[in-house]
Write a protein that holds these residues in place. Structure first.
Motif, PDB file in Angstrom:
ATOM      1  N   ASP A 196      17.027  13.480  47.545  1.00  0.00           N
ATOM      2  CA  ASP A 196      18.314  13.185  46.912  1.00  0.00           C
ATOM      3  C   ASP A 196      18.945  14.486  46.425  1.00  0.00           C
ATOM      4  O   ASP A 196      19.068  14.733  45.234  1.00  0.00           O
ATOM      5  CB  ASP A 196      18.097  12.215  45.741  1.00  0.00           C
ATOM      6  N   PRO A 197      19.365  15.337  47.371  1.00  0.00           N
ATOM      7  CA  PRO A 197      19.873  16.653  46.969  1.00  0.00           C
ATOM      8  C   PRO A 197      21.229  16.541  46.260  1.00  0.00           C
ATOM      9  O   PRO A 197      21.991  15.606  46.517  1.00  0.00           O
ATOM     10  CB  PRO A 197      20.030  17.388  48.304  1.00  0.00           C
ATOM     11  N   ASP A 198      21.519  17.496  45.376  1.00  0.00           N
ATOM     12  CA  ASP A 198      22.852  17.577  44.782  1.00  0.00           C
ATOM     13  C   ASP A 198      23.862  17.896  45.883  1.00  0.00           C
ATOM     14  O   ASP A 198      23.587  18.726  46.745  1.00  0.00           O
ATOM     15  CB  ASP A 198      22.884  18.689  43.725  1.00  0.00           C
ATOM     16  N   PRO A 199      25.022  17.254  45.855  1.00  0.00           N
ATOM     17  CA  PRO A 199      26.031  17.552  46.885  1.00  0.00           C
ATOM     18  C   PRO A 199      26.530  19.000  46.764  1.00  0.00           C
ATOM     19  O   PRO A 199      26.830  19.465  45.665  1.00  0.00           O
ATOM     20  CB  PRO A 199      27.163  16.570  46.577  1.00  0.00           C
ATOM     21  N   THR A 200      26.578  19.680  47.894  1.00  0.00           N
ATOM     22  CA  THR A 200      27.028  21.072  47.908  1.00  0.00           C
ATOM     23  C   THR A 200      27.958  21.304  49.096  1.00  0.00           C
ATOM     24  O   THR A 200      28.081  20.463  49.985  1.00  0.00           O
ATOM     25  CB  THR A 200      25.840  22.045  48.027  1.00  0.00           C
ATOM     26  N   GLY A 203      25.348  22.199  51.996  1.00  0.00           N
ATOM     27  CA  GLY A 203      24.269  21.256  52.240  1.00  0.00           C
ATOM     28  C   GLY A 203      22.910  21.928  52.230  1.00  0.00           C
ATOM     29  O   GLY A 203      22.790  23.136  51.960  1.00  0.00           O
ATOM     30  N   TYR A 204      21.888  21.128  52.499  1.00  0.00           N
ATOM     31  CA  TYR A 204      20.500  21.616  52.505  1.00  0.00           C
ATOM     32  C   TYR A 204      19.986  21.472  53.923  1.00  0.00           C
ATOM     33  O   TYR A 204      20.014  20.382  54.503  1.00  0.00           O
ATOM     34  CB  TYR A 204      19.667  20.781  51.535  1.00  0.00           C
ATOM     35  N   GLY A 220      23.065  16.473  52.190  1.00  0.00           N
ATOM     36  CA  GLY A 220      23.391  16.970  50.852  1.00  0.00           C
ATOM     37  C   GLY A 220      24.747  17.644  50.759  1.00  0.00           C
ATOM     38  O   GLY A 220      24.956  18.532  49.948  1.00  0.00           O
ATOM     39  N   ASP A 236      29.785  12.532  51.706  1.00  0.00           N
ATOM     40  CA  ASP A 236      28.477  12.947  51.196  1.00  0.00           C
ATOM     41  C   ASP A 236      27.337  12.176  51.866  1.00  0.00           C
ATOM     42  O   ASP A 236      26.168  12.417  51.576  1.00  0.00           O
ATOM     43  CB  ASP A 236      28.428  12.821  49.668  1.00  0.00           C
TER      44      ASP A 236
END
Lengths: 312, 219
Positions: A196-200, A203-204, A220, A236
């Motif tokens: 559950d990565p923080d939105p950036t 991305g990841y 992400g 997202d």
């Protein structure tokens, strides 16, 4: 992503279904390096819009794309008979031009022509987008995120005349983009994608080799950017897949698959695009700086806005 | 990650560029400093700040080496990369023996070459523009700046960095800061932290006013 759709457009088929124009930048398109050097001296948005809207390239590009496909030899086709392909992607790469939209020197790793239908959420986002270029461009109301110097992220970062360098180090692949002076890292140490990565913006990303193909999976993302220059949304929920193959020493193939069920009704599979190794190039400093874009209206927006006048 | 060491009361200063060693300014430098309205330090005046950072101008050296700003160093043949968390900045230091360019275009990051001198990796940078400051306090950085960074790994976990600013247009002599220590953070990864002007609407509430309160004695 649905496996069936995925397979239907995988590289082998694409190489025959999407004939690429044979464009060798130095002899046949001498304008291009010159354009690149020129745009480096412009401000960010000025250069961006110039690249996107520059009508001078259109006749050259359309002449190239109108070549009979039988005479067009893609570097990919020539190289397909000489395996194994290199697992070293290092170097500065520049996409071969290939226009999707008339009057636009499109260099789109994401191809508009293969875009699936939008969801209602995606359509609302798309309707709200006022792009600088393409058939929907309306002078004076453009709201591209890059006009506010928001950082560009994938997949849009992979479009445009935007050279990038790949550096491979143990456990990671690094990508350096001239546009916006962006860098991203792709983890290759075997880690899974985060839950559950923080939105950036970027991305990841994790990557691994599948045979000759380096496969990058990214999640992400935030939903502040577009997928391309035409306002197609990036939500997202996006799961982006990039498939890199070095067809020969000088040629890198990239295929992009956007699986974004919030914005599109099915996975968006773009045909592969080819990139040329530019061993003499170094990635220059090209930041997007709001301060420097005051001259933008005079220099670019008005002239650029004149092109799609038929839409008014 | 740099070890904290406060120079200015009320500021957690982590200053590779040390204010206490700043030489006298030239008239050009003084005019620049007078025009600068920093967010922090004794010259800060709430509501008048004009730090280039507020417009999301990209930070460059030496300022990008200050602050609580972790950086990662990656060495590959012929080059060293530095990745800064602040603003997601990356810079290239050429270590392939090339000379500094004769007349580089001014840029935010400048043009950097480096080489080992014994145990010290010495980085020389020229070709800066004058759009950003040398530190958070408004000290100028002119196009004539020749920046020298001397990196030494004292032991596995400790990196020493000494910064020398030779900018005859701004300062009457070279500004030599004492070395600062950095701790290896083996469990950290550089996160994505862009400066986005749009997202800074909440800036006034969260940062500007509280920061502005500290130097109220200057009003």
């Amino acid at each position: 992503m649905k496996e069936a759709e995925d397979k239907s457009l995988r590289p082998q088929l694409c190489l025959t279904n999407f004939p690429f124009p044979q464009i060798l930048i130095p002899p046949q398109l001498p304008l291009f390096p010159l354009l690149r050097r020129t745009i480096l001296r412009m401000t960010y948005a000025t250069a961006l819009a110039t690249m996107l809207a520059m009508p001078i390239l259109a006749p050259i590009l359309s002449a190239q794309t109108n070549q009979p496909s039988g005479t067009a030899q893609t570097p990919g086709r020539a190289a397909a008979t000489t395996p194994p392909l290199s697992h070293d992607l290092s170097g500065v790469w520049m996409q071969y031009p290939d226009g999707d939209v008339p009057g636009v020197p499109g260099m789109n790793a994401v191809s508009n022509k293969t875009r699936p239908p939008l969801t209602p959420w995606g359509q609302a986002k798309f309707d709200a987008a006022k792009p600088l270029v393409g058939p929907r461009a309306v002078p004076g109301v453009e709201n591209n995120p890059e006009l506010r110097c928001e950082p560009d992220g994938p997949p849009k970062l992979l479009n445009l005349p935007n050279p990038f360098e790949i550096v491979q180090i143990p456990g990671r692949v690094l990508m350096f983009f001239e546009l916006g002076h962006i860098w991203r890292e792709i983890w290759t140490d075997g880690r899974p994608l985060p839950k559950d990565p923080d939105p950036t913006y970027l991305g990841y990303s994790v990557g691994k080799w599948e045979g000759d193909t380096f496969v990058v999976d990214t999640i992400g993302f935030n939903d502040k950017l577009w997928d391309d220059s035409y306002g197609d949304p990036r939500s997202d929920a996006t799961h982006l897949t990039e498939r890199y193959r070095r067809l020969n020493h000088d040629t890198l193939e990239l295929q992009i698959i956007i699986d974004d069920p919030k914005a599109y009704t099915k996975a968006w599979v773009s045909p592969p695009k080819l990139h040329k190794l530019e061993p003499a190039w170094e990635i220059a400093e090209w930041f997007c700086v709001l301060d420097e874009d005051k001259a933008y209206d005079e220099v670019v927006r008005k002239p650029a806005g004149l092109a799609p006048a038929a839409n008014k | 990650m740099q070890y904290p060491e406060g120079d200015v009361p009320g500021t957690p200063g982590m200053n590779t560029v040390n204010q206490r060693f700043r030489p006298p300014l030239t008239p050009w430098g003084q005019a620049r400093l007078d025009a600068a309205r920093p967010l922090v330090g004794p010259k800060a005046v709430p509501g008048e700040e004009n730090s280039p950072t507020l417009r999301c101008d990209p930070d460059g050296p030496p300022k990008v080496l200050n602050h609580p700003n972790p950086f990662e160093i990656v060495q590959i043949p012929g080059r060293m990369f530095m990745f800064f968390e602040e603003q997601h900045i990356w810079r290239t230091i050429w270590a392939d023996g090339r000379a500094l360019p004769k007349d580089p275009d001014p840029s935010y990051l400048g043009y950097a070459v480096g080489k080992w001198e014994g145990d010290t990796f010495v980085v020389e940078t020229i070709g800066f523009n004058d759009k950003v400051w040398a530190d958070a306090y408004g000290d100028p950085r002119s196009e004539q700046t020749h920046l020298t960074e001397r990196y030494r790994r004292l032991n596995h976990d400790t990196l020493e960095l000494q910064v020398t600013i030779d900018d005859p247009k701004s300062y009457t002599k070279p500004w030599v800061s004492p070395p600062k220590l950095h701790k290896l953070e083996s469990g950290w990864e550089i996160a994505e932290w862009f400066c986005v002007a749009e997202e800074d609407k909440s800036y006034d509430e969260t940062v500007r006013k509280p920061a502005g309160v500290a130097p109220a004695s200057n009003k």
